[in-house]
Enzyme design. Structure first.
Site, PDB file in Angstrom:
ATOM      1  N   ASP A 107       0.856  -1.194   0.000  1.00 14.74           N
ATOM      2  CA  ASP A 107       0.000   0.000   0.000  1.00 14.74           C
ATOM      3  C   ASP A 107       0.886   1.236   0.000  1.00 14.74           C
ATOM      4  OD1 ASP A 107      -2.021  -1.822   0.256  1.00 14.74           O
ATOM      5  OD2 ASP A 107      -2.712  -1.142   2.222  1.00 14.74           O
ATOM      6  N   HIS A 153       4.185  -1.891   3.586  1.00 13.75           N
ATOM      7  CA  HIS A 153       4.226  -0.504   3.123  1.00 13.75           C
ATOM      8  C   HIS A 153       5.628  -0.248   2.575  1.00 13.75           C
ATOM      9  CE1 HIS A 153       0.652  -0.460   5.648  1.00 13.75           C
ATOM     10  NE2 HIS A 153       0.269   0.599   4.960  1.00 13.75           N
TER      11      HIS A 153
END
Length: 257
Positions: free
Chosen positions: A75, A224
């Site tokens: 993400d 991430h």
């Protein structure tokens, strides 16, 4: 006086109705939460089976001892130098991944986003602006997702992959139905760890240990790519996963009927 009392009573009744309705609506806001089990799949929430019928995925249930596979997903909303490092590692190790993006990185780092697609990774929808859409209206959800599609198409000349991830795992059954109706498959995860706060990064050895101890067959792994720690440990992680006998699948493979 009786008329005033009636008005006040009616007002109180209306207020109670709206208060109850608001409370019920908030209860529809669910959060994807997992209890880890070292070396095996985590404990999934009670509603996990229900969401499958709305095109949601969080683990590959087709795997067995002879088929060891994991799925890497990221993400991202911005670049800080680490996403490029992650892409370098994935390219060197010939490993596919899926990137769930916001508008900021598409607008400001178009070349990087094009590189993701050019190198065989899926570029997917994480909403336009990281908005919690769990209790949004159908129109609001549609506008948000299609806005990101349009930005991606205008900046890259390509179509966004039809995979979606709810920001922070906040979702609802109604939102899932809407997103499925837009042609998207929703991707949750079976492993994630505290890697998103750049001001509070985990020690590399501790992070690597946590990830490897919780790796399980069929895992959909959320990272991430802006994380300093991830940029540091990913070469070792990928080599360790390969040594453990894992291959790396794509979301197209995960969601194939």
């Amino acid at each position: 006086m009786k008329k005033i009392c009636k008005i006040l009573g009616l007002s109180l009744l209306v207020a109670l109705v709206f208060s109850y309705g608001s409370k019920t609506y908030a209860q529809d806001d669910l959060h994807w939460f997992l209890k880890r089990c070292k070396g095996s799949a985590p404990t999934f929430p009670p509603e996990a089976e229900e969401i499958r019928q709305y095109g949601a995925y969080y683990i590959d249930t087709s795997v067995n001892d002879e088929k060891k596979v994991i799925y890497l997903t990221f993400d991202a909303g911005y670049e800080n130098g680490n996403i490029e490092k992650i892409l370098d590692i994935l390219k060197e190790e010939n490993v596919p991944a899926a990137f769930f993006l916001l508008d900021n990185i598409i607008l400001k780092n178009t070349d990087l986003v094009l590189r993701m697609a050019d190198e065989g990774h899926l570029v997917c929808n994480h909403t336009k602006n990281h908005k919690n859409l769990s209790c949004a209206s159908t129109d609001e959800i549609t506008r948000n997702l299609t806005a990101l599609e349009k930005i991606y198409e205008e900046k890259t000349g390509r179509e966004l992959s039809k995979y979606f991830r709810f920001p922070e795992g906040c979702y609802s059954i109604d939102a899932l139905k809407c997103i499925s109706g837009l042609g998207y498959k929703t991707i949750f995860w079976s492993f994630a760890y505290d890697d998103w706060d750049n001001n509070r990064q985990m020690n590399c050895e501790k992070a690597k240990k946590k990830v490897l101890e919780n790796t399980h067959n069929g895992a959909v792994m959320l990272f991430h790519p802006t994380s300093d720690t991830n940029a540091e440990i990913f070469p070792e992680l990928i080599r360790a996963w390969k040594d453990m006998g894992y291959t790396f699948g794509t979301l197209d493979q995960l969601t194939a009927e």
